[in-house]
Design a protein around this motif. Structure first.
Motif, PDB file in Angstrom:
ATOM      1  N   LEU A   1      -2.211 -11.435  -8.957  1.00  0.00           N
ATOM      2  CA  LEU A   1      -3.239 -10.578  -9.887  1.00  0.00           C
ATOM      3  C   LEU A   1      -3.626  -9.255  -8.974  1.00  0.00           C
ATOM      4  CD1 LEU A   1      -5.544 -11.726 -12.471  1.00  0.00           C
ATOM      5  CD2 LEU A   1      -3.570 -10.094 -12.674  1.00  0.00           C
TER       6      LEU A   1
ATOM      7  N   VAL B   1       0.551  -8.824   4.096  1.00  0.00           N
ATOM      8  CA  VAL B   1       1.450  -7.989   5.206  1.00  0.00           C
ATOM      9  C   VAL B   1       2.896  -7.560   3.778  1.00  0.00           C
ATOM     10  CG1 VAL B   1       2.875  -7.844   7.010  1.00  0.00           C
ATOM     11  CG2 VAL B   1       0.547  -9.511   6.743  1.00  0.00           C
ATOM     12  N   GLY B   2       3.074  -6.973   4.273  1.00  0.00           N
ATOM     13  CA  GLY B   2       3.829  -6.758   3.450  1.00  0.00           C
ATOM     14  C   GLY B   2       5.114  -6.861   4.015  1.00  0.00           C
ATOM     15  N   GLY B   3       5.786  -8.122   4.322  1.00  0.00           N
ATOM     16  CA  GLY B   3       7.265  -8.180   4.642  1.00  0.00           C
ATOM     17  C   GLY B   3       6.869  -8.570   6.131  1.00  0.00           C
TER      18      GLY B   3
ATOM     19  N   THR C   1       5.374  -3.968  -5.567  1.00  0.00           N
ATOM     20  CA  THR C   1       4.744  -4.755  -7.079  1.00  0.00           C
ATOM     21  C   THR C   1       4.162  -2.970  -7.786  1.00  0.00           C
ATOM     22  OG1 THR C   1       4.091  -6.289  -6.311  1.00  0.00           O
ATOM     23  CG2 THR C   1       3.069  -6.105  -8.457  1.00  0.00           C
ATOM     24  N   PRO C   2       3.090  -2.667  -7.666  1.00  0.00           N
ATOM     25  CA  PRO C   2       2.960  -1.342  -7.858  1.00  0.00           C
ATOM     26  C   PRO C   2       4.133  -0.219  -8.150  1.00  0.00           C
ATOM     27  CG  PRO C   2       1.845  -1.632  -5.686  1.00  0.00           C
ATOM     28  CD  PRO C   2       2.771  -2.405  -5.723  1.00  0.00           C
TER      29      PRO C   2
ATOM     30  N   TYR D   1      -3.677  -3.924   1.958  1.00  0.00           N
ATOM     31  CA  TYR D   1      -2.459  -4.268   3.250  1.00  0.00           C
ATOM     32  C   TYR D   1      -3.215  -3.335   4.553  1.00  0.00           C
ATOM     33  CZ  TYR D   1       0.444  -5.768  -0.426  1.00  0.00           C
ATOM     34  OH  TYR D   1       1.070  -6.229  -0.926  1.00  0.00           O
TER      35      TYR D   1
ATOM     36  N   PHE E   1       3.049 -10.475 -14.109  1.00  0.00           N
ATOM     37  CA  PHE E   1       3.871 -10.379 -13.187  1.00  0.00           C
ATOM     38  C   PHE E   1       3.065 -11.022 -12.397  1.00  0.00           C
ATOM     39  CE2 PHE E   1       6.251  -6.750 -10.982  1.00  0.00           C
ATOM     40  CZ  PHE E   1       6.410  -6.611 -12.412  1.00  0.00           C
TER      41      PHE E   1
ATOM     42  N   ILE F   1       2.448 -13.681   4.756  1.00  0.00           N
ATOM     43  CA  ILE F   1       3.396 -12.602   4.768  1.00  0.00           C
ATOM     44  C   ILE F   1       4.372 -12.740   3.453  1.00  0.00           C
ATOM     45  CG2 ILE F   1       3.679 -12.727   7.182  1.00  0.00           C
ATOM     46  CD1 ILE F   1       6.809 -13.816   6.924  1.00  0.00           C
ATOM     47  N   GLY F   2       3.639 -13.213   1.999  1.00  0.00           N
ATOM     48  CA  GLY F   2       4.501 -12.785   1.169  1.00  0.00           C
ATOM     49  C   GLY F   2       5.134 -13.991   0.632  1.00  0.00           C
TER      50      GLY F   2
ATOM     51  N   ASN G   1      13.796   0.729  -8.105  1.00  0.00           N
ATOM     52  CA  ASN G   1      12.745  -0.126  -7.041  1.00  0.00           C
ATOM     53  C   ASN G   1      13.254  -1.307  -6.036  1.00  0.00           C
ATOM     54  OD1 ASN G   1      11.114   0.934 -10.195  1.00  0.00           O
ATOM     55  ND2 ASN G   1       9.645   1.538  -8.758  1.00  0.00           N
TER      56      ASN G   1
ATOM     57  N   LEU H   1       6.462 -10.976  -8.413  1.00  0.00           N
ATOM     58  CA  LEU H   1       5.533 -10.366  -6.272  1.00  0.00           C
ATOM     59  C   LEU H   1       5.531 -11.486  -5.784  1.00  0.00           C
ATOM     60  CD1 LEU H   1       2.755 -11.472  -6.670  1.00  0.00           C
ATOM     61  CD2 LEU H   1       2.648 -10.006  -7.985  1.00  0.00           C
ATOM     62  N   GLN H   2       6.134 -10.666  -4.268  1.00  0.00           N
ATOM     63  CA  GLN H   2       5.936 -11.936  -3.060  1.00  0.00           C
ATOM     64  C   GLN H   2       4.597 -11.764  -1.966  1.00  0.00           C
ATOM     65  OE1 GLN H   2       9.486 -14.085  -1.885  1.00  0.00           O
ATOM     66  NE2 GLN H   2      10.250 -13.338  -3.264  1.00  0.00           N
ATOM     67  N   CYS H   3       5.309 -10.559  -1.117  1.00  0.00           N
ATOM     68  CA  CYS H   3       4.704 -10.170  -0.391  1.00  0.00           C
ATOM     69  C   CYS H   3       3.685  -8.807  -0.721  1.00  0.00           C
ATOM     70  CB  CYS H   3       5.227  -8.794   0.838  1.00  0.00           C
ATOM     71  SG  CYS H   3       5.570  -7.360   0.257  1.00  0.00           S
ATOM     72  N   GLY H   4       4.756  -8.333  -2.249  1.00  0.00           N
ATOM     73  CA  GLY H   4       3.524  -7.310  -3.417  1.00  0.00           C
ATOM     74  C   GLY H   4       4.222  -5.865  -3.570  1.00  0.00           C
ATOM     75  N   PHE H   5       4.121  -5.655  -2.003  1.00  0.00           N
ATOM     76  CA  PHE H   5       4.070  -4.170  -1.758  1.00  0.00           C
ATOM     77  C   PHE H   5       5.002  -3.267  -2.645  1.00  0.00           C
ATOM     78  CE2 PHE H   5       4.166  -1.063   1.645  1.00  0.00           C
ATOM     79  CZ  PHE H   5       2.973  -1.086   2.269  1.00  0.00           C
TER      80      PHE H   5
ATOM     81  N   ARG I   1       1.168 -17.244  -8.072  1.00  0.00           N
ATOM     82  CA  ARG I   1       0.282 -17.339  -6.954  1.00  0.00           C
ATOM     83  C   ARG I   1      -1.056 -16.847  -6.810  1.00  0.00           C
ATOM     84  NH1 ARG I   1       3.667 -15.173  -2.735  1.00  0.00           N
ATOM     85  NH2 ARG I   1       5.819 -15.713  -3.966  1.00  0.00           N
TER      86      ARG I   1
ATOM     87  N   GLN J   1       0.378  -5.966 -14.968  1.00  0.00           N
ATOM     88  CA  GLN J   1      -0.232  -6.549 -14.306  1.00  0.00           C
ATOM     89  C   GLN J   1       0.102  -9.161 -14.792  1.00  0.00           C
ATOM     90  OE1 GLN J   1      -3.237  -4.486 -14.648  1.00  0.00           O
ATOM     91  NE2 GLN J   1      -2.706  -3.586 -13.363  1.00  0.00           N
TER      92      GLN J   1
ATOM     93  N   LYS K   1      -2.186  -8.132  -5.942  1.00  0.00           N
ATOM     94  CA  LYS K   1      -1.030  -7.606  -5.783  1.00  0.00           C
ATOM     95  C   LYS K   1      -0.513  -6.671  -7.086  1.00  0.00           C
ATOM     96  CE  LYS K   1      -0.073 -10.379  -1.783  1.00  0.00           C
ATOM     97  NZ  LYS K   1       1.201 -11.419  -1.561  1.00  0.00           N
ATOM     98  N   ALA K   2      -0.985  -7.217  -8.144  1.00  0.00           N
ATOM     99  CA  ALA K   2      -0.369  -6.279  -9.605  1.00  0.00           C
ATOM    100  C   ALA K   2      -1.229  -5.468  -9.603  1.00  0.00           C
ATOM    101  CB  ALA K   2       0.397  -7.365  -9.891  1.00  0.00           C
TER     102      ALA K   2
END
Lengths: 210, 763
Positions: B48, B250-252, A156-157, B57, A144, B478-479, A185, A150-154, B44, A141, B50-51
């Motif tokens: 953390l 937001v997930g994209g 990521t988990p 969301y 990452f 939005i990411g 993934n 990661l960007q939007c992070g959706f 960013r 984590q 998000k990770a």
């Protein structure tokens, strides 16, 4: 004609169908009826039926015992997200095609949208919430975030959990092994190169005892 | 008004310009600015969260007493709706509300028909199947070519299927130029329909509050667009101030998530009828069917070139379909190269398919795919290196430099096959050192964009008495990294250590107004406002220090750095932590909000738009028809680099999306039923980790000087040229042109066998 009326929805099919591999003893303890011949599936092999209305389910979630009544059609993902409010694993494709719902069950990474909750009876389920927090993150984590994997992070988990299962298994995985671990993934923002980088970096820090 | 002399451009190409600044505006950053935080690599600020799965969301919102909503969609490509019977559904277990959308017709597979909510999602999914709809199925048309025919079924009874776009343009005398050009190439290029496929689907969680106001958690690129869409409904009376929209993470989006959508309005209506909060996220199938796509295109193009490498003419006649929506235009001939004669005609064709929506550089990847292959084909026609032809015709001083950087990095000179074709090394060079059935080649293509941003944004910056700093905007991240960009700018202005020293609040319409995340203009719109607000806070803080009888310099310039402030104490000058300095003012804190000003007139450096270019190296297996992208070098101008780490991520991601567009993605429709056949992630293929090439993002900073930050949009431009660069690399490897994407193994093999257009038998 409603959509797909002519077909059978997956959940309708699952509704009432027994979850597999439940021990008879476990069900007897739970006071649930065993499968009978008139239930439409042949009888006395130790396969037990969980009524459509639900049956008792015990599992360990992130180290804590969870015990609740659960319909046989409920997937592990729906149990986590809709019943338990554990929303780290994401529901993205609902068909095991994207890996966003990956969790670890008894040490193995699984797509939780394709696994019935009752199939996790007596097992240890580990989710993204269980392996670290912003204050005390798991090496994956932390890396990452540091590498911007990661960007939007959706996704990521799911990515992190696929890799966590790998690192639990192999202290010093090859790049190929890392790519293999996340091969299921999907990320729409396009973070893959930095996911590989973060995983290598995390592996180094764990393996090297940093 | 004050005047400032700025040094703009980039190393090796600088210009001095004097700009007039609005009142209170900080001096714009230029090449002489010494920046401590801006321009460096920063993780960013929400990484953390998000990770660790803690980022919440819309998809994850759980409210007490919340119900679960589901939409019923048309299974037909076109049908009349004779009746919708909700009786059985309303009697189903757990159902709390249901309504029909009262449509008399459905026009595409996935068109929304009814909505309901129940106590569990399984109950809702089951109940929606109990809704009885009596459809009279009518003929449909899902293919743009078919829909243009005289006898095609009409998608809208009262409209023609063909719309001529107002984007059409003409300059010079194309007909004369075509006859006088030394070489003319005619070719037709085709691109497919691509769905946005953001991992978080569209949807909202709606709750009516006791005071009659509406709170709406939304997966959106435009918090204010959702609010405005909801308050515009005739179903209720709601003022803007009575509708709060929240989009924390937001997930994209990629362009598809503006406004509340059918699902958002339905959720609010269900919540009102059921008197309980309602969660309504679209499922993956609905997302593919009804929540946006990039239109396809058929582009008939002609280009002319002279033997002294000048592009003299380009004409394009294109059509494509955005389903039930318009907007299937392509962007190509006009502005990439100095072409004196241009003609463009385009048609947007209605079909019975889900409506197109803006998709990451709308019209551009399609147009670039055609244009940049045409440039290569023209270069081939006169036997020239296509890169040399580009250098000759490209008016952008920025891209001139970028072409050279990219060519060097990919190894253009060594890797380009001078005589491409089967059995590489056909130019007499020694055989290439790879396996017998595999060929390699390189190609390049250009990107162009605007993304200067503009007014319509306000940002609030606040310093608390304990020295903590926060920045607020109602716009969303939005990411893309908007949070981190704002934090970096405020940290720079206040001399803080880095972005992590600033708390950023985004995605709540209770905070100051901000733009939707479209046109690559979120950061470029709000960043200058954030800097202005931070500068005002800084000035107020400095004035307070003076008033508190601290001995400080006249101006805060150079006196605030690394999270410390230089004070002249009794013991002599000393750097003390910012928080302590704030305490010494004795004030309860400082805050200021600032509006985004217009870009300065005539001050911008970017007359030719944002410039970028990409080079791809591919491997083609002649036996399997598989293309593997080995490497992509992406050189991208973005004005001022604020956070290099997230900016590189944007470029890498855009390239991967471009690879996916070039090789894999395609919406497949059944012509007879009008159904989409691959509305999932198993059969709608998106580039996966194993498909990912090595990507070299090279950020090309330019002091742009059109506002106080000079940041230019980055989200869209780097996805524009990828498919074209790959197609050109394919041609360089094989000597065969593949003018259609996705470049699937079947199409590759068909093209290599020299058959005309590959047949789409699976349709």
């Amino acid at each position: 004609m409603a959509e797909e009326r002519d077909g059978v929805s997956r959940r309708q099919f699952l509704k009432g169908v027994s979850a597999s591999a439940l021990g008879a003893a476990a069900l007897a303890r739970a006071g649930l009826p065993a499968l009978r011949a008139e239930d439409g599936a042949g009888g006395t092999t130790g396969i037990e039926r969980i009524p459509a209305s639900g049956g008792k389910l015990d599992l360990t979630l992130n180290g804590k015992a969870v015990s609740l009544a659960c319909e046989p059609r409920t997937t592990l993902l729906d149990l986590l997200r809709q019943r338990l409010g554990v929303t780290g694993a994401k529901d993205v494709c609902d068909r095991g095609a994207c890996g966003a719902c990956t969790v670890i069950v008894d040490g193995k990474p699984v797509v939780s949208c394709m696994l019935l909750a009752h199939d996790c009876s007596g097992k240890k389920v580990e989710t993204i919430e269980g392996i670290g927090s912003p204050e005390s993150p798991h090496a994956l984590q932390r890396e990452f975030a540091r590498c911007d994997a990661l960007q939007c992070g959706f996704c990521t988990p799911g990515m992190v959990m696929s890799l966590k299962a790998l690192l639990d298994r192999e202290r010093t995985p090859s790049v190929e092994a890392i790519k293999g671990a996340v091969s299921g993934n999907i990320c729409r923002c396009g973070t893959y190169p930095r996911v590989f980088e973060a995983a290598q970096s995390a592996a180094r820090s764990i393996g090297g005892g940093k | 008004m004050s005047e400032e002399k700025l040094v703009l451009g980039f190393e090796g190409h600088t210009v001095e310009k004097t700009v007039k600044l609005p009142e209170g505006e900080p001096r714009p950053w230029d090449l002489t600015s010494k920046l401590e935080v801006v321009g460096k690599h920063h993780p960013r600020v929400d990484g953390l969260l998000k990770a660790t799965g803690k980022a919440r969301y819309t998809h994850d919102v759980r409210l007490p007493g919340m119900l679960w909503g589901v939409l019923l969609r048309s299974p037909h490509g076109a049908a009349r709706v004779k009746s919708v019977d909700l009786t059985k559904a309303l009697a189903s277990p757990g159902v709390k509300a249901a309504f029909s959308l009262e449509k008399s017709e459905v026009r595409f597979h996935g068109d929304e028909v009814a909505a309901l909510c129940a106590e569990t999602l399984d109950q809702a999914r089951e109940a929606v199947r109990a809704i009885k709809v009596d459809y009279e199925v009518v003929p449909c048309v899902v293919d743009a070519t078919d829909a243009r025919k005289e006898d095609a079924p009409r998608v809208f009874a009262k409209r023609e299927n063909i719309l001529t776009s107002p984007m059409s343009q003409k300059r010079g005398d194309p007909a004369a130029a075509l006859s006088s050009a030394d070489k003319v190439v005619k070719a037709t290029y085709r691109t497919q329909v691509q769905t946005h496929s953001a991992l978080e689907t569209h949807g909202v969680v709606a709750r009516w509050e006791d005071d009659g106001s509406l709170t709406c958690y939304a997966s959106t690129q435009g918090t204010f667009s959702v609010r405005d869409g909801l308050t515009a409904q005739k179903l209720w009376k709601l003022k803007a101030s009575e509708c709060r929209v929240i989009a924390e993470h937001v997930g994209g989006g990629f362009g598809a998530k503006f406004g509340p959508g059918v699902e958002g309005v339905a959720a609010a209506r269900l919540a009102k009828e059921a008197k309980a909060p309602v969660w309504l996220m679209v499922d993956r199938k609905g997302e593919h069917l009804s929540c946006g796509n990039r239109p396809d295109s058929v582009q008939e193009m002609q280009g002319g070139i002279t033997t002294d490498w000048k592009l003299t003419v380009l004409t394009v006649s294109s059509y494509g379909t955005g389903g039930v929506a318009a907007g299937a235009g392509v962007y190509n001939p006009g502005d990439y190269y100095k072409v004196p004669n241009v003609e463009k005609r385009e048609e947007s064709v209605f079909t019975n398919a889900g409506g197109a929506r803006a998709f990451r550089a709308p019209g551009h990847p399609q147009g670039c795919f055609a244009l940049e292959q045409m440039v290569d084909e023209l270069a081939d026609a006169i036997g020239m290196d296509p890169l040399e032809v580009r250098l000759k015709n490209d008016p952008s001083v920025v891209r001139q430099e970028e072409w050279k950087i990219g060519a060097e990095r990919i190894g253009w000179k060594e890797k380009r096959n001078k005589t491409p074709g089967r059995g590489a090394g056909g130019d007499g060079a020694p055989p290439r050192p790879y396996a017998g059935t595999v060929l390699r080649g390189v190609g390049c293509a250009a990107a162009r964009w605007g993304g200067h941003g503009g007014p319509g944004a306000t940002v609030l910056v606040k310093v608390d008495e304990d020295g903590s700093v926060e920045v607020r905007s109602g716009a969303q991240d939005i990411g893309t990294g908007t949070r981190t960009v704002l934090a970096a700018i405020v940290a720079e202005e206040l001399g803080l250590e880095g972005p992590e020293a600033v708390k950023v609040f985004l995605g709540d319409t209770r905070d100051p107004v901000g733009p939707g995340s479209g046109g690559s203009r979120t950061a470029s719109s709000i960043a200058p406002a954030a800097r202005s607000a931070a500068a005002q806070v800084k000035d107020a803080f400095w004035a307070a220090l003076k008033k508190a009888l601290m001995k400080v310099a006249d101006s805060p310039e150079g006196q605030m750095k690394g999270g410390k402030v230089l004070l002249d104490l009794n013991s002599g000058p000393k750097w003390i932590p910012f928080a302590e300095a704030v305490k010494k003012t004795g004030k309860k804190g400082f805050q200021a909000s600032a509006d985004r000003q217009d870009n300065y007139k005539g001050a911008g450096f970017h007359e030719q738009g944002v410039a970028g270019c990409q080079f791809a190296e591919v491997e083609v297996d002649l036996e399997t028809g598989k293309i593997r992208v080995l490497r992509v070098v992406a050189v991208q101008d973005m004005g001022t680099i604020v956070d290099a780490l997230t900016a590189e991520s944007q470029v890498i991601g855009a390239v991967i999306q471009g690879v996916s567009y070039a090789l894999f993605e395609e919406r497949i429709m059944d012509r007879r039923s009008g159904r989409m056949l691959n509305a999932d992630f198993l059969h709608y293929k998106i580039a996966a980790p194993a498909d990912c090439p090595e990507i070299v993002p090279i950020l090309f900073p330019v002091a742009a000087g059109m506002n106080n930050v000079g940041l230019l949009g980055l989200g869209e431009p780097p996805t524009i040229p990828t498919a074209a660069a790959i197609a050109n690399a394919f041609a360089n490897a094989t000597g065969v042109r593949l003018r259609e994407i996705p470049m699937t193994p079947a199409r590759v093999l068909a093209a290599l066998e020299g058959s005309a257009k590959p047949k789409k038998e699976w349709r």
